[in-house]
Design an enzyme around this catalytic site. Structure first.
Site, PDB file in Angstrom:
ATOM      1  N   THR A  92     -35.054 -51.882 -13.958  1.00  0.00           N
ATOM      2  CA  THR A  92     -34.751 -52.189 -12.557  1.00  0.00           C
ATOM      3  C   THR A  92     -34.039 -53.533 -12.421  1.00  0.00           C
ATOM      4  O   THR A  92     -33.039 -53.635 -11.712  1.00  0.00           O
ATOM      5  CB  THR A  92     -36.031 -52.210 -11.707  1.00  0.00           C
ATOM      6  OG1 THR A  92     -36.997 -53.005 -12.369  1.00  0.00           O
ATOM      7  CG2 THR A  92     -36.577 -50.831 -11.514  1.00  0.00           C
ATOM      8  N   ASP A 390     -43.990 -48.583 -16.866  1.00  0.00           N
ATOM      9  CA  ASP A 390     -42.677 -48.820 -17.479  1.00  0.00           C
ATOM     10  C   ASP A 390     -42.603 -48.169 -18.864  1.00  0.00           C
ATOM     11  O   ASP A 390     -41.600 -47.555 -19.214  1.00  0.00           O
ATOM     12  CB  ASP A 390     -42.406 -50.321 -17.634  1.00  0.00           C
ATOM     13  CG  ASP A 390     -41.972 -50.961 -16.323  1.00  0.00           C
ATOM     14  OD1 ASP A 390     -41.912 -50.241 -15.308  1.00  0.00           O
ATOM     15  OD2 ASP A 390     -41.688 -52.179 -16.323  1.00  0.00           O
TER      16      ASP A 390
HETATM   17  P1  ADP Z   1     -35.849 -54.494 -16.528  1.00  0.00           P
HETATM   18  O1  ADP Z   1     -36.522 -54.470 -15.200  1.00  0.00           O
HETATM   19  O2  ADP Z   1     -34.384 -54.410 -16.402  1.00  0.00           O
HETATM   20  O3  ADP Z   1     -36.414 -53.520 -17.496  1.00  0.00           O
HETATM   21  P2  ADP Z   1     -37.071 -56.523 -18.140  1.00  0.00           P
HETATM   22  O4  ADP Z   1     -37.617 -57.777 -17.608  1.00  0.00           O
HETATM   23  O5  ADP Z   1     -38.009 -55.478 -18.612  1.00  0.00           O
HETATM   24  O6  ADP Z   1     -36.097 -55.957 -17.074  1.00  0.00           O
HETATM   25  O7  ADP Z   1     -36.091 -56.937 -19.327  1.00  0.00           O
HETATM   26  C1  ADP Z   1     -35.347 -55.995 -20.017  1.00  0.00           C
HETATM   27  C2  ADP Z   1     -34.374 -56.691 -20.938  1.00  0.00           C
HETATM   28  O8  ADP Z   1     -35.033 -57.492 -21.909  1.00  0.00           O
HETATM   29  C3  ADP Z   1     -33.560 -55.667 -21.702  1.00  0.00           C
HETATM   30  O9  ADP Z   1     -32.233 -56.064 -21.752  1.00  0.00           O
HETATM   31  C4  ADP Z   1     -34.203 -55.718 -23.085  1.00  0.00           C
HETATM   32  O10 ADP Z   1     -33.301 -55.340 -24.094  1.00  0.00           O
HETATM   33  C5  ADP Z   1     -34.611 -57.146 -23.198  1.00  0.00           C
HETATM   34  N1  ADP Z   1     -35.713 -57.347 -24.137  1.00  0.00           N
HETATM   35  C6  ADP Z   1     -36.966 -56.905 -24.023  1.00  0.00           C
HETATM   36  N2  ADP Z   1     -37.719 -57.324 -25.065  1.00  0.00           N
HETATM   37  C7  ADP Z   1     -36.916 -58.057 -25.848  1.00  0.00           C
HETATM   38  C8  ADP Z   1     -37.090 -58.789 -27.058  1.00  0.00           C
HETATM   39  N3  ADP Z   1     -38.274 -58.854 -27.671  1.00  0.00           N
HETATM   40  N4  ADP Z   1     -36.020 -59.422 -27.580  1.00  0.00           N
HETATM   41  C9  ADP Z   1     -34.843 -59.375 -26.958  1.00  0.00           C
HETATM   42  N5  ADP Z   1     -34.610 -58.731 -25.804  1.00  0.00           N
HETATM   43  C10 ADP Z   1     -35.627 -58.086 -25.256  1.00  0.00           C
HETATM   44 MG    MG Z   2     -38.331 -53.459 -18.362  1.00  0.00          MG
END
Ligand code: ADP
Ligand code: MG
Length: 513
Positions: A92, A390
């Site tokens: 999102t 999620d």
């Molecule tokens: P969304 O609501 O878009 O899902 P999030 O806060 O869950 O937002 O963040 C998602 C982003 O964080 C994605 O681009 C994902 O690839 C990145 N991400 C999640 N975990 C990691 C990690 N351990 N290292 C690098 N990037 C990460």
């Molecule tokens: Mg997320």
């Protein structure tokens, strides 16, 4: 950016070009508000509602929902988050942040006198091309790829506080196991109905005590004290019939003139109720879940027969019980037969945080399961639940679409690289819009980098360079390693569908605004 424009009170009537600029500004402002929550190092936000309720979360959709945005352009941004949430259940923040960036770049293009229709056209071309490229970049994944699915579940929970550390691994395993249990094969496709993963949350204990029940957790107590609290190898009757004598006739008058008649009348009623219970017992049922009420007298007889019984069970739970135990819902008592009964290794009433609940567990091949989310405070339980939602969404999307990509900004970086080449092929004024689109995608790695404190410019230059290389497509922001790294090597993978949907809705809303 004037924050007031987003809020209910400060709205003015503006026309034409100015209106367009205002809309863009508002859309961008909304994206800015949730931008800092992106990624596992993203910040939580605390929101206080008008009633004083406090929500602390990192979930983009939740934040936007709580914000009460009135401006139409702002509302459209909220819609993106909602669509993303309902379509894929994750990504999102990503979709809203990309939309915000697409808007900002569109404003820049408008400033250099590129016509809105050219921008829209360029963005459309870029989106279509991005879909094709994503399809090509994506790698196959199946319901049997437990290890990869667990990685996906784990990354999806990444940014929620509860998701950090061991909690994440424990929850990821539970989620994948739950998804695998409810998955069904239909016409060579794997179908997962998320509704059959029941989420029940109870404050108390620790997130690590969150458990997967291979069956259904019914939020009801056993109806009569004399009944067993636990039945092993349960044979379960599912009734949608009241075990009561209907006394609905209006003004039905019974003339009773002697104590004998009174006794006879009561005897008669008791006999009828006993007859009902006998039908249940005769079927061989040792457990009964009834959607309707059960008379005290019937309860007494059920108790004497040793049948563990719950009454007034929710319809949705009855459906889940049917799927989990293989039992059939019966609507006429006379129809109840041994073959309608469901099975569970154990049915037991247990106390969870001071409340009696009935666990129907150890079901064989259950097509409905329950995740009981635990946590020491309301905030933790709520956020743990959002993390689980999620993770379920991400795992499900991965399986249904059958493809995954690498995260940490790597896939959008790769898309940006490919789109820049495509822009040159297209040429003309659209080229500029496609280039702007490619640049906009870089907001994701940029924001992730900013959340770590690394230098964003250096990182982007490094990433661009890596992606120009032949086998550089997995490079993204290694948030814990604090460097640019190979995302596949550190298990940061995500469902393809999340990215597709995010780009699609982001570009749609940009066109509308
Ligand atoms: P969304 O609501 O878009 O899902 P999030 O806060 O869950 O937002 O963040 C998602 C982003 O964080 C994605 O681009 C994902 O690839 C990145 N991400 C999640 N975990 C990691 C990690 N351990 N290292 C690098 N990037 C990460
Ligand atoms: Mg997320």
């Amino acid at each position: 950016m004037n924050g007031q424009q987003v809020l209910p009170e400060g709205s003015n009537r503006v026309l034409g070009r100015d209106a367009q600029r205002t809309n863009i500004a508002v859309g961008y402002a909304v994206a800015q508000m949730i931008k800092t929550t992106l990624g596992p190092r993203g910040m939580d936000k605390m929101m206080v509602s008008e009633l004083g309720d406090i929500t602390i979360t990192n979930d983009g959709a939740t934040i936007l929902k709580e914000m009460n945005i009135e401006h139409p352009a702002g509302k459209m941004m909220v819609e993106i988050a909602k669509t993303q949430d309902s379509e894929v259940g994750d990504g999102t923040t990503t979709s809203v942040v990309i939309a915000g960036e697409l808007l900002r770049r569109a404003a820049d293009l408008l400033d250099s006198d590129i016509h809105a229709s050219t921008i829209i056209n360029g963005y459309k071309l870029a989106t279509a091309r991005a879909m094709l490229e994503l399809q090509a970049i994506g790698e196959p994944i199946k319901i049997t790829d437990t290890e990869n699915l667990e990685k996906i579940a784990s990354v999806a929970m990444g940014s929620k506080t509860v998701g950090v550390g061991t909690g994440k691994d424990v929850l990821a395993k539970l989620v994948v196991s739950a998804v695998k249990q409810v998955a069904e094969q239909r016409d060579g496709k794997t179908i997962i109905d998320k509704d059959y993963i029941k989420l029940e949350k109870k404050k108390g204990g620790d997130v690590l005590q969150t458990q997967l029940i291979s069956g259904v957790l019914v939020d009801k107590e056993v109806v009569h004290l004399g009944m067993p609290k636990k039945v092993s190898n349960a044979k379960i009757a599912l009734l949608d019939v009241a075990l009561e004598i209907e006394k609905t006739e209006v003004d039905a008058r019974i003339n009773i003139s002697s104590p004998e008649q009174m006794t006879a009348f009561l005897d008669q009623e008791e006999k009828m109720l006993k007859g009902m219970v006998d039908k249940v017992v005769k079927s061989g049922a040792t457990v009964l879940f009834c959607q309707k009420g059960i008379d005290d007298v019937a309860q007494h007889y059920l108790s004497k027969a040793g049948v563990l019984t719950c009454r007034r069970v929710k319809k949705s739970d009855m459906e889940k019980l049917s799927r989990a135990t293989g039992g059939r819902m019966v609507t006429t008592l006379d129809d109840l037969d041994a073959k309608d009964l469901g099975h569970a290794g154990s049915v037991e009433e247990r106390k969870i945080s001071g409340e009696q609940m009935t666990f129907v567990e150890q079901c064989k091949d259950p097509k409905a399961v329950t995740i009981l989310v635990r946590g020491s405070t309301d905030h933790i339980v709520d956020e743990a639940e959002r993390a689980v939602v999620d993770a379920i969404g991400a795992t499900t999307s991965a399986v249904e679409e059958g493809k995954f990509v690498t995260g940490g900004g790597s896939v959008v970086m790769e898309l940006a690289t490919r789109l820049r080449k495509y822009a040159v092929e297209v040429g003309g004024r659209e080229q500029l819009a496609i280039q702007a689109y490619a640049d906009a995608l870089e907001v994701i790695p940029k924001t992730l980098t900013e959340s770590t404190g690394l230098d964003a410019i250096d990182t982007l230059v490094d990433l661009r360079h890596k992606h120009e290389q032949k086998d550089g497509k997995y490079y993204g922001v290694d948030i814990y390693g604090l460097k640019v790294g190979d995302m596949k090597a550190i298990n940061i993978i995500e469902p393809l569908k999340v990215k597709k949907q995010a780009l699609q809705s982001a570009s749609e809303v940009t066109e509308m605004i």
